[in-house]
Motif scaffolding. Structure first.
Motif, PDB file in Angstrom:
ATOM      1  N   PRO A   6       0.840  -1.206   0.000  1.00 52.68           N
ATOM      2  CA  PRO A   6       0.000   0.000   0.000  1.00 52.68           C
ATOM      3  C   PRO A   6       0.876   1.257   0.000  1.00 52.68           C
ATOM      4  O   PRO A   6       2.032   1.229   0.428  1.00 52.68           O
ATOM      5  CB  PRO A   6      -0.807  -0.121   1.297  1.00 52.68           C
ATOM      6  CG  PRO A   6      -0.764  -1.573   1.635  1.00 52.68           C
ATOM      7  CD  PRO A   6       0.569  -2.089   1.141  1.00 52.68           C
ATOM      8  N   ILE A   7       0.278   2.337  -0.456  1.00 54.22           N
ATOM      9  CA  ILE A   7       1.013   3.603  -0.555  1.00 54.22           C
ATOM     10  C   ILE A   7       1.599   4.038   0.790  1.00 54.22           C
ATOM     11  O   ILE A   7       2.775   4.433   0.858  1.00 54.22           O
ATOM     12  CB  ILE A   7       0.110   4.697  -1.141  1.00 54.22           C
ATOM     13  CG1 ILE A   7      -0.154   4.428  -2.628  1.00 54.22           C
ATOM     14  CG2 ILE A   7       0.747   6.085  -0.997  1.00 54.22           C
ATOM     15  CD1 ILE A   7       1.098   4.460  -3.486  1.00 54.22           C
ATOM     16  N   PRO A   8       0.856   3.985   1.916  1.00 50.79           N
ATOM     17  CA  PRO A   8       1.470   4.385   3.205  1.00 50.79           C
ATOM     18  C   PRO A   8       2.691   3.549   3.547  1.00 50.79           C
ATOM     19  O   PRO A   8       3.716   4.084   3.999  1.00 50.79           O
ATOM     20  CB  PRO A   8       0.339   4.192   4.210  1.00 50.79           C
ATOM     21  CG  PRO A   8      -0.907   4.330   3.399  1.00 50.79           C
ATOM     22  CD  PRO A   8      -0.580   3.714   2.078  1.00 50.79           C
ATOM     23  N   ALA A   9       2.607   2.232   3.307  1.00 55.87           N
ATOM     24  CA  ALA A   9       3.750   1.372   3.628  1.00 55.87           C
ATOM     25  C   ALA A   9       4.930   1.687   2.724  1.00 55.87           C
ATOM     26  O   ALA A   9       6.080   1.740   3.183  1.00 55.87           O
ATOM     27  CB  ALA A   9       3.339  -0.095   3.480  1.00 55.87           C
ATOM     28  N   GLN A  10       4.640   1.907   1.428  1.00 58.15           N
ATOM     29  CA  GLN A  10       5.724   2.286   0.511  1.00 58.15           C
ATOM     30  C   GLN A  10       6.399   3.568   0.960  1.00 58.15           C
ATOM     31  O   GLN A  10       7.629   3.690   0.923  1.00 58.15           O
ATOM     32  CB  GLN A  10       5.163   2.453  -0.901  1.00 58.15           C
ATOM     33  CG  GLN A  10       4.700   1.172  -1.571  1.00 58.15           C
ATOM     34  CD  GLN A  10       4.243   1.444  -2.997  1.00 58.15           C
ATOM     35  OE1 GLN A  10       4.767   2.321  -3.657  1.00 58.15           O
ATOM     36  NE2 GLN A  10       3.263   0.678  -3.452  1.00 58.15           N
ATOM     37  N   ARG A 375       0.107   5.917 -10.343  1.00 53.97           N
ATOM     38  CA  ARG A 375       0.760   6.142  -9.049  1.00 53.97           C
ATOM     39  C   ARG A 375       0.175   7.387  -8.374  1.00 53.97           C
ATOM     40  O   ARG A 375      -0.073   7.385  -7.160  1.00 53.97           O
ATOM     41  CB  ARG A 375       2.262   6.327  -9.236  1.00 53.97           C
ATOM     42  CG  ARG A 375       3.018   5.062  -9.636  1.00 53.97           C
ATOM     43  CD  ARG A 375       4.472   5.373  -9.905  1.00 53.97           C
ATOM     44  NE  ARG A 375       5.088   5.998  -8.745  1.00 53.97           N
ATOM     45  CZ  ARG A 375       6.115   6.825  -8.808  1.00 53.97           C
ATOM     46  NH1 ARG A 375       6.616   7.149  -9.992  1.00 53.97           N
ATOM     47  NH2 ARG A 375       6.633   7.342  -7.712  1.00 53.97           N
ATOM     48  N   LEU A 376      -0.025   8.416  -9.165  1.00 57.21           N
ATOM     49  CA  LEU A 376      -0.585   9.654  -8.624  1.00 57.21           C
ATOM     50  C   LEU A 376      -1.982   9.418  -8.075  1.00 57.21           C
ATOM     51  O   LEU A 376      -2.351   9.937  -7.009  1.00 57.21           O
ATOM     52  CB  LEU A 376      -0.613  10.716  -9.718  1.00 57.21           C
ATOM     53  CG  LEU A 376      -0.998  12.137  -9.299  1.00 57.21           C
ATOM     54  CD1 LEU A 376      -0.020  12.671  -8.271  1.00 57.21           C
ATOM     55  CD2 LEU A 376      -1.031  13.049 -10.515  1.00 57.21           C
ATOM     56  N   LEU A 380      -3.317  10.036  -4.196  1.00 51.84           N
ATOM     57  CA  LEU A 380      -4.505  10.837  -3.875  1.00 51.84           C
ATOM     58  C   LEU A 380      -5.517  10.035  -3.076  1.00 51.84           C
ATOM     59  O   LEU A 380      -6.151  10.545  -2.146  1.00 51.84           O
ATOM     60  CB  LEU A 380      -5.146  11.350  -5.175  1.00 51.84           C
ATOM     61  CG  LEU A 380      -4.317  12.352  -5.994  1.00 51.84           C
ATOM     62  CD1 LEU A 380      -4.981  12.613  -7.338  1.00 51.84           C
ATOM     63  CD2 LEU A 380      -4.160  13.662  -5.237  1.00 51.84           C
ATOM     64  N   GLU A 381      -5.673   8.779  -3.430  1.00 46.45           N
ATOM     65  CA  GLU A 381      -6.600   7.912  -2.693  1.00 46.45           C
ATOM     66  C   GLU A 381      -6.128   7.709  -1.265  1.00 46.45           C
ATOM     67  O   GLU A 381      -6.926   7.757  -0.316  1.00 46.45           O
ATOM     68  CB  GLU A 381      -6.702   6.561  -3.415  1.00 46.45           C
ATOM     69  CG  GLU A 381      -7.656   5.577  -2.764  1.00 46.45           C
ATOM     70  CD  GLU A 381      -9.091   6.007  -2.857  1.00 46.45           C
ATOM     71  OE1 GLU A 381      -9.867   5.718  -1.920  1.00 46.45           O
ATOM     72  OE2 GLU A 381      -9.458   6.664  -3.853  1.00 46.45           O
ATOM     73  N   ALA A 382      -4.843   7.512  -1.096  1.00 49.30           N
ATOM     74  CA  ALA A 382      -4.299   7.271   0.240  1.00 49.30           C
ATOM     75  C   ALA A 382      -4.390   8.514   1.118  1.00 49.30           C
ATOM     76  O   ALA A 382      -4.587   8.406   2.333  1.00 49.30           O
ATOM     77  CB  ALA A 382      -2.844   6.808   0.129  1.00 49.30           C
ATOM     78  N   THR A 383      -4.237   9.687   0.520  1.00 51.85           N
ATOM     79  CA  THR A 383      -4.244  10.920   1.302  1.00 51.85           C
ATOM     80  C   THR A 383      -5.618  11.588   1.337  1.00 51.85           C
ATOM     81  O   THR A 383      -5.741  12.726   1.792  1.00 51.85           O
ATOM     82  CB  THR A 383      -3.220  11.905   0.724  1.00 51.85           C
ATOM     83  OG1 THR A 383      -3.529  12.141  -0.648  1.00 51.85           O
ATOM     84  CG2 THR A 383      -1.810  11.349   0.850  1.00 51.85           C
ATOM     85  N   LEU A 421      -8.974   5.748 -13.228  1.00 51.43           N
ATOM     86  CA  LEU A 421      -8.380   6.679 -12.260  1.00 51.43           C
ATOM     87  C   LEU A 421      -9.511   7.358 -11.506  1.00 51.43           C
ATOM     88  O   LEU A 421     -10.049   8.377 -11.928  1.00 51.43           O
ATOM     89  CB  LEU A 421      -7.500   7.698 -12.989  1.00 51.43           C
ATOM     90  CG  LEU A 421      -6.392   7.111 -13.865  1.00 51.43           C
ATOM     91  CD1 LEU A 421      -5.601   8.224 -14.525  1.00 51.43           C
ATOM     92  CD2 LEU A 421      -5.474   6.209 -13.047  1.00 51.43           C
ATOM     93  N   SER A 422      -9.871   6.826 -10.374  1.00 50.87           N
ATOM     94  CA  SER A 422     -11.085   7.255  -9.675  1.00 50.87           C
ATOM     95  C   SER A 422     -10.964   8.621  -9.021  1.00 50.87           C
ATOM     96  O   SER A 422     -11.983   9.231  -8.688  1.00 50.87           O
ATOM     97  CB  SER A 422     -11.449   6.217  -8.607  1.00 50.87           C
ATOM     98  OG  SER A 422     -10.379   6.060  -7.688  1.00 50.87           O
ATOM     99  N   ASN A 423      -9.759   9.108  -8.823  1.00 46.60           N
ATOM    100  CA  ASN A 423      -9.571  10.365  -8.104  1.00 46.60           C
ATOM    101  C   ASN A 423      -9.075  11.508  -8.995  1.00 46.60           C
ATOM    102  O   ASN A 423      -8.750  12.578  -8.506  1.00 46.60           O
ATOM    103  CB  ASN A 423      -8.566  10.182  -6.955  1.00 46.60           C
ATOM    104  CG  ASN A 423      -9.160   9.408  -5.802  1.00 46.60           C
ATOM    105  OD1 ASN A 423      -9.537   8.264  -5.961  1.00 46.60           O
ATOM    106  ND2 ASN A 423      -9.258  10.027  -4.652  1.00 46.60           N
ATOM    107  N   ILE A 424      -9.015  11.285 -10.282  1.00 47.67           N
ATOM    108  CA  ILE A 424      -8.532  12.310 -11.210  1.00 47.67           C
ATOM    109  C   ILE A 424      -9.634  12.634 -12.202  1.00 47.67           C
ATOM    110  O   ILE A 424     -10.078  11.769 -12.962  1.00 47.67           O
ATOM    111  CB  ILE A 424      -7.263  11.846 -11.955  1.00 47.67           C
ATOM    112  CG1 ILE A 424      -6.153  11.516 -10.941  1.00 47.67           C
ATOM    113  CG2 ILE A 424      -6.797  12.913 -12.931  1.00 47.67           C
ATOM    114  CD1 ILE A 424      -4.891  11.001 -11.576  1.00 47.67           C
TER     115      ILE A 424
END
Length: 931
Positions: A6-10, A375-376, A380-383, A421-424
C-alpha cells in the motif's frame, strides 16, 4: 503475481531507508580524517567572529530552503501539518537524527551520557521557551488563524506567555534580550494577523455589497464598475443565472461521480465545456473549483490544477499536463518522488560527453505517463484527495497545431479513461465554432456542456438609455430632436430604447457571442462617450454598431472603413460596374463586400447592420435599392449623413472631433445663445458654419420665444453676407428664417435689405413669388393662358385688394418700384407690378393685363433707368396681347415722356450688338415716326 505494498507502507519504507542511508553516510564521513580536519578548520574560521558565524548559519538556512523548494520537498503554500498516510520527505531527517543519537549513545561512555543529561536538565528552561516558540511558529505557518479566528487569540496568548517566561526564567542578560526580542516579534505578528483578518473580513463584505450593486446595473456608475472588471468570477452566486446552471450541474456531477439519477457508473469524470471565447467558461471553472473546495469540509479534499495548453507543442501535451499537475499537488503534498529533470536538462547532459550521457540516463526519471497517473491516483486515494484538472485554450493557436494538440488530449483522456483513475477528473474548456473539435471530444468525454448564447438586448437598451440621458444631463441636446430635457424626451418617446424597437441593440445582440465581447464593446464606447470627446457629437446607435462590427468582424470593418467615402459620396469604387456594364449601386457594393468576408448564413445579419448604420431606404439584398434616408443637410448624426465639412466615421475612428471640424454641440449652443452679430460673422465668413447652421438651425423653431432671435439673425446675416458663392441664402435653412421674419411684419425691412444686397436677388425673387402664391391660394384670381382672369364680383375684388395689401404689409409698392425697379430681377419686377394691379382691384372692374401694362409704363417713366426700359422692350416684343395694351397706354403719354423713352431706347440700340428686339418694340409701339 505479487501485490504491491500500500502507498502508506511504501512511503514509510522509502523514508526509513533514506534516513538510514543518510545516517550511515554521516557517521562514516565523521570518522574520515580529512573530513574531521576540514570541519575543524572551517569551525576555527567561523568562531573567530560571532557575526561571521551567524551570517554563515543564515545563508546556509536560505540555501537549504531553496534546495528543498527546488526539489519540491517543501512548498511555500503547503501546510506543515503531518500526514500519517503520506508523510513528507523531511521526516527522514528526524529518523537520521534518531539513528545518529542512538549510535552516539551506544558508542560512547556512560559518563558522557550523564554529563549530557545534566546539561539537558540545566537547560530545561530554554527548552520550554523553544517549545513555546515552536507552537507560535506552527500556528503562523499552518495559517490556523485563517481557518479559526480563535487561533489568533491563542497566538497572542502564547506570545505573551513566552515574554513572561523569558523574564522569569532567563538570568543571563544577553540571552534575555534575545528571548525578549523574539517575544516582541511574536506579539507584533499576532496583532498584525488580527488586524489583517479584520481588514480582510471588511473587504469581503464591501466586495459582496459592490457585486450586488453591479448586477443591478441601474446607473452609469454601475455599468462602468461592471464592464471595467474583466476578470473571472469566483463565486457561483455572482454568476449570471444562465451560467449558474452550468456551474451547479458540473459541480454536482463531480461530487457524485456521475449523473444525479445514477444511470452512470460512479467514478472520475471527463467533462467538456464548450462555448465561444469570452462566454464565461473560465468563470464557471473558477466557481466549480471554489464550490468543490467548500465541499472538502464534508468529504475529500479537492485539488484544482488549471492548465493552459496554449503554446504546448504537439506530442508533449501529456508531459505538460503531468508537470503542471505535480506542481499544483505539491502545494498540498510532497511530490518529490514524482519529479524528474526537465527534458531540456537531460538533452543538455546528453550532449556533454559519455559521462554526462550516463548521468542523464540515471537522472532522466520515469517517462511512462500512464504509470505516473496511476501512481498519482493511488497517492490521492491514500491521502484522501481528489484532483480536478481543467484544460483551457486547447483550440488556441495555429489551426494545424491546435488540431494535433486536441488529438493528443483526446488520446490522453481515452487512455486515462480506461485506466480507472477514480480520483482524477478532467474539464476541457474549448470553443464550439468547429464541429470537428466537438466530435473528437465527444468520443472521450463522459459529459459535454455547451454554453448557449445569451440575450443582451435588455442590457444594451438600458445602457443606451442611460447614455442618452447623460447627454441631457451635460446640458447638451440630441441634434435630431428639439426636446431639451431627458424626462420630456423619454415621455414623448417611451419606446425609443425598448428592447423590441431599438434596432442598434437588436442587431448588436445578434452579433455579440459572449459577455466578454459585450464588455469590450461597451468599454470601447464608454471611453469616447465623454463631453470632451464624442458625447452629443455622433449618433450613439452608430457608435454601438460600429464598435460591434469592429469586434465581431475586424476584416469587414476595415473594408467598410476603406469604402465609406465612395459609398456616401456616390463616387465610383475601384470596381464600379457589374457584368452588364451598369453602375454599381450602394447596395451592390455593400452586398459584395459582405459576401467577401462573411459566410452565407450570416449575410442577413450584417446586411441589417449596414442598413441601420447608413440608414438605407431598402435592404442591401434588394439589388434595385440605392439610396439613403437622409440627405447631407440632415440634423442626424449617423453614418448615412455625410456633410461636406463633417465626417462622422472619422470622428468615431479618432474617438474625438477632428480639429478642422466644428463640434455640433458648440454650433447648436451658438445658434441658441451666441450674440447674433458674432454668430452672423461666423456664418458669413466660414462655410463650416453655414453648413452647420443649415443642419441645426431649426433648433430655434421649437419655441415661439425665439422669434426675436430668428429675426435678428436674419438682419445680421444680410448685413455681413456680401457675396454668397455657396448659395447659403437660398439653398438651405436661411430662406425659412427669412420667410418667418417677413411673416412677422418685417416685409419692408427685409425687402429693402435684399434689394440693396447683390447676393439677395434670388432670395428676394423667391419670397415675392411665395407671396404671389399665397395671394392666388386665397383669392379667386388664377393665371390662365398667360394672364390673370378678372373678378366680376365687386365684393370679391375688394377682398382681393385688401388681402394684397396685407401680404405686402401696407408697403407702397409704386414708390418702391420707382426707387428700386432697376435693382430687381425681371421676375421680381413683374411680381411687384402684379401686386400693384391686385391693390387696384377695388377701384372697379378692369382688364388685368391692361392695368399691368399701364403700371409698367408708369414705373419706366418714373424710374428712368435703362434696366426698366429693357423690361419694357421684352414686353413690347413678345406677346401680341401685351403689345395691344402697351400701344393703348403709350399713346396717352405726353411728348416729353415719349421723348425720354425714345432717348433711352436709342442708347440701348447703340450699346447692343443685336438690336432686333428693340427695333421690334419700337415698331410695335408705333414709335417709328419718332425715330
Amino acid at each position: 503475481m505479487s501485490q504491491p505494498l500500500p502507498i502508506p507502507a511504501q512511503r514509510w519504507l522509502s523514508l526509513l531507508l533514506c534516513a538510514m542511508t543518510a545516517a550511515a553516510i554521516t557517521v562514516f564521513l565523521s570518522n574520515v580524517s580529512f573530513v574531521q580536519q576540514a570541519y575543524m578548520k572551517w569551525g576555527s574560521i567561523l568562531y573567530t567572529s560571532p557575526v561571521l558565524h551567524y551570517s554563515f548559519a543564515f545563508l546556509a538556512g536560505i540555501g537549504i530552503k531553496l534546495l528543498l523548494d527546488k526539489f519540491y520537498i517543501s512548498h511555500a503554500k503547503r501546510s506543515i501539518g503531518f500526514n500519517w498516510r503520506y508523510p513528507p520527505v523531511t521526516i527522514s531527517v528526524l529518523f537520521s537524527l534518531l539513528f545518529i543519537v542512538s549510535y552516539v549513545y551506544s558508542t560512547y561512555s556512560d559518563e558522557a551520557v550523564e554529563q549530557l543529561i545534566a546539561q539537558t536538565f540545566g537547560a530545561l528552561k530554554f527548552i520550554v521557551l523553544s517549545f513555546l516558540a515552536i507552537a507560535a511558529t506552527t500556528i503562523y505557518q499552518t495559517k490556523l488563524y485563517t481557518e479559526k479566528p480563535v487561533f489568533s487569540g491563542v497566538l497572542c496568548a502564547v506570545s505573551a506567555f513566552y515574554l513572561f517566561s523569558a523574564i522569569n526564567l532567563v538570568e543571563v542578560e544577553q540571552v534575555f534580550w534575545v528571548f525578549f526580542c523574539i517575544a516582541i516579534a511574536y506579539l507584533g505578528m499576532s496583532v498584525y494577523l488580527l488586524w489583517e483578518q479584520i481588514k480582510v473580513s471588511n473587504t469581503e463584505l464591501i466586495v459582496e455589497s459592490k457585486q450586488e450593486v453591479e448586477l443591478k446595473l441601474e446607473s452609469l456608475e454601475d455599468f462602468r464598475k461592471w464592464f471595467k472588471d474583466d476578470s473571472t468570477i469566483k463565486y457561483t452566486e455572482k454568476l449570471e443565472p444562465d451560467l449558474q446552471v452550468y456551474a451547479n450541474r458540473i459541480t454536482e456531477r463531480l461530487l457524485l461521480g456521475g449523473d444525479k439519477v445514477g444511470y452512470e457508473a460512479r467514478g472520475a469524470q471527463h467533462i467538456a465545456l464548450c462555448g465561444p471565447f469570452g462566454c464565461g467558461k473560465s468563470s464557471i471553472i473558477d466557481c466549480i473549483s471554489n464550490d468543490l473546495a467548500k465541499s472538502s469540509v464534508q468529504g475529500k479534499v479537492w485539488i484544482h490544477s488549471d492548465i493552459s495548453t496554449w503554446g504546448a507543442a504537439s506530442g508533449s501535451v501529456a508531459h505538460v499536463v503531468l508537470s503542471h499537475i505535480i506542481d499544483d499537488i505539491s502545494q498540498h503534498l510532497d511530490m518529490c518522488a514524482f519529479r524528474s529533470l526537465p527534458k531540456h536538462y537531460t538533452e543538455a547532459l546528453k550532449s556533454g560527453g559519455s559521462f554526462f550521457q550516463f548521468a542523464s540516463t540515471l537522472l532522466a526519471g520515469p517517462v511512462d505517463i500512464d504509470a505516473n497517473f496511476k501512481r498519482l491516483n493511488d497517492v490521492l486515494e491514500a491521502t484522501n484527495h481528489k484532483l480536478l484538472i481543467t484544460l483551457q485554450d486547447v483550440d488556441r493557436g495555429m489551426v494545424d497545431e491546435s488540431d494535433k494538440r486536441l488529438n493528443d488530449i483526446a488520446v490522453l483522456l481515452d487512455r486515462l479513461k480506461s485506466s480507472d483513475l477514480s480520483n482524477i477528473n478532467f474539464i476541457i474548456a474549448m470553443g464550439n465554432d468547429k464541429l470537428e473539435y466537438a466530435e473528437a471530444l465527444s468520443k472521450v468525454a463522459d459529459h459535454i456542456e455547451t454554453i448557449a448564447t445569451q440575450d443582451y438586448k435588455k442590457i444594451l437598451c438600458k445602457w443606451a438609455k442611460l447614455y442618452t440621458k447623460e447627454v441631457f444631463d451635460n446640458g447638451m441636446v440630441l441634434t435630431h430632436s428639439r426636446i431639451s430635457t431627458a424626462d420630456q424626451y423619454f415621455k414623448q418617446n417611451p419606446f425609443a430604447y425598448h428592447e423590441t424597437f431599438y434596432r442598434p441593440a437588436i442587431i448588436s445582440n445578434s452579433l455579440i457571442v459572449s459577455i466578454r465581447m459585450l464588455k469590450w464593446i461597451i468599454r470601447r464606447v464608454d471611453q469616447c462617450w465623454t463631453k470632451e470627446k464624442l458625447m452629443g457629437e455622433v449618433d450613439l446607435g452608430s457608435l454601438l454598431l460600429l464598435a460591434t462590427l469592429r469586434e465581431a468582424e475586424p476584416a469587414l470593418f476595415n473594408a467598410f472603413v476603406n469604402s465609406y467615402g465612395g459609398l456616401v459620396n456616390g463616387k465610383t469604387l475601384p470596381v464600379a460596374k457589374i457584368e452588364d456594364g451598369e453602375q454599381q449601386t450602394v447596395n451592390d457594393t455593400l452586398f459584395g463586400m459582405i459576401a467577401d468576408f462573411i459566410s452565407a448564413g450570416k449575410v442577413h445579419l450584417y446586411s441589417a447592420l449596414f442598413k441601420e448604420l447608413l440608414q438605407l431606404k431598402e435592404d442591401i439584398t434588394d439589388k434595385n435599392g440605392n439610396g439613403f434616408k437622409s440627405n447631407n443637410k440632415s440634423s442626424e448624426q449617423h453614418l448615412g449623413v455625410k456633410p461636406d465639412t463633417v465626417n462622422y466615421l472619422k470622428r468615431i475612428l479618432l474617438e474625438t472631433v477632428p480639429e478642422n471640424e466644428l463640434r455640433d454641440q458648440i454650433v447648436i449652443d451658438s445658434i441658441k445663445s451666441l450674440p447674433t452679430q458674432e454668430l452672423a460673422k461666423n456664418i458669413c465668413s466660414d462655410y463650416r458654419w453655414q453648413e452647420a447652421f443649415d443642419r441645426f438651425g431649426r433648433i430655434l423653431f421649437s419655441d415661439d420665444k425665439n422669434q426675436d432671435r430668428v429675426e435678428q439673425i436674419v438682419f445680421d446675416v444680410l448685413e455681413h453676407i456680401g457675396k454668397d458663392p455657396k448659395g447659403f441664402l437660398t439653398e438651405g435653412l436661411f430662406e425659412e428664417y427669412t420667410k418667418q421674419t417677413i411673416d412677422d411684419k418685417n416685409f419692408e425691412r427685409v425687402l429693402y435689405k435684399l434689394v440693396n444686397l447683390e447676393s439677395g436677388e434670388k432670395l428676394l425673387e423667391r419670397q415675392l413669388e411665395r407671396l404671389q402664391r399665397n395671394f392666388e391660394g386665397i383669392s379667386e384670381i388664377r393665371l390662365g393662358n398667360g394672364y390673370y382672369k378678372d373678378i366680376k364680383d365687386e365684393a370679391d375684388r375688394r377682398d382681393a385688394a385688401t388681402y394684397s395689401n396685407e401680404l405686402f404689409q401696407g408697403l407702397n409698392i409704386v414708390n418702391f418700384l420707382n426707387e428700386n425697379a432697376h435693382k430687381l430681377s425681371e421676375q421680381s419686377f413683374y411680381v411687384c407690378l402684379r401686386f400693384i394691379a391686385f391693390a387696384q382691384l377695388a377701384e372697379g372692374e378692369f382688364d388685368f393685363l391692361n392695368r399691368l401694362m399701364k403700371n409698367l409704363l408708369g414705373v419706366v417713366i418714373n424710374n428712368k433707368n435703362t434696366r426698366t426700359v429693357e423690361f419694357l422692350v421684352r414686353a413690347a416684343s413678345s406677346q401680341h396681347l401685351t403689345i395691344k395694351h402697351l400701344q393703348e397706354h403709350f399713346s396717352e403719354l405726353s411728348p416729353e415722356q415719349k421723348r425720354d423713352i425714345l432717348q433711352t431706347l436709342a442708347k440701348l440700340n447703340d450699346n447692343q450688338e443685336s438690336n432686333s428686339d428693340i427695333d421690334l418694340a419700337i415698331k410695335n409701339l408705333s414709335f417709328i415716326e419718332g425715330v
